[in-house]
Design an enzyme around this catalytic site. Structure first.
Site, PDB file in Angstrom:
ATOM      1  N   CYS A 260      -1.424   4.145  -6.238  1.00  0.00           N
ATOM      2  CA  CYS A 260      -2.535   3.606  -5.454  1.00  0.00           C
ATOM      3  C   CYS A 260      -2.898   2.273  -6.097  1.00  0.00           C
ATOM      4  O   CYS A 260      -2.914   2.162  -7.333  1.00  0.00           O
ATOM      5  CB  CYS A 260      -3.734   4.559  -5.481  1.00  0.00           C
ATOM      6  SG  CYS A 260      -5.181   3.915  -4.604  1.00  0.00           S
TER       7      CYS A 260
ATOM      8  N   CYS B 260       0.870  -1.179   0.000  1.00  0.00           N
ATOM      9  CA  CYS B 260       0.000   0.000   0.000  1.00  0.00           C
ATOM     10  C   CYS B 260       0.904   1.225   0.000  1.00  0.00           C
ATOM     11  O   CYS B 260       1.774   1.356   0.869  1.00  0.00           O
ATOM     12  CB  CYS B 260      -0.906  -0.002   1.224  1.00  0.00           C
ATOM     13  SG  CYS B 260      -1.871   1.507   1.413  1.00  0.00           S
TER      14      CYS B 260
END
Length: 164
Positions: free
Chosen positions: A116, A5
């Site tokens: 992302c 992430c």
């Protein structure tokens, strides 16, 4: 240890400072890829949190790599695109994020960082047609993990062959 992430990498240093296990940073992996491909200017598509924390901007500054950030309206569209992907509305996400990708290139970026995990899900056409202009951070991180595991495997296999 791997954190797949981008936004969570804000805490990477604190989480890994005293770790007794090998860690692989998504940011360091991306830097390695940018340097290896001689990219001069990177467009950053990411969540507002990732941008506000300067995760990639700070790393690029340290390594004298120029970058392009979205303006506030572009960032609002990027967030709407990411939110659409999370909600399963891939067409809206694709439309919004494709426009942001194109704007980054129009602003002089050599390549665009997909900062992302939702972004590569809808910018797959760009990645397939123009791979040199796409930095899929999750794919880069995954490749670094494979490289590390393979190097460790080769080292272990070599050690075992010396024992036999």
């Amino acid at each position: 240890m791997v954190i797949p992430c981008n936004t969570a990498h804000y805490w990477y240093d604190a989480l890994t400072k005293n770790a007794d296990v090998h860690t692989i940073s998504i940011v360091k992996s991306v830097l390695k890829k940018v340097k290896a491909t001689n990219k001069q200017k990177v467009g950053i598509l990411a969540t507002t949190a990732t941008l506000n924390m300067g995760i990639y901007q700070n790393a690029f500054k340290q390594h004298k790599i120029d970058f392009v950030e979205p303006n506030p309206q572009q960032q609002a569209d990027i967030m709407d695109g990411i939110t659409a992907v999370k909600a399963g509305d891939l067409n809206t996400g694709r439309n919004l994020l494709s426009k942001a990708y194109d704007l980054m290139l129009a602003q002089g970026a050599d390549c665009v960082l997909f900062g992302c995990t939702e972004i590569p899900l809808v910018l797959d056409e760009q990645a397939n047609q123009s791979p040199d202009t796409c930095l899929d951070t999750i794919a880069i991180l995954a490749q670094e993990c494979v490289n590390w595991a393979y190097a460790d495997y080769k080292k272990s296999a070599h050690s075992l062959s010396n024992v036999a």
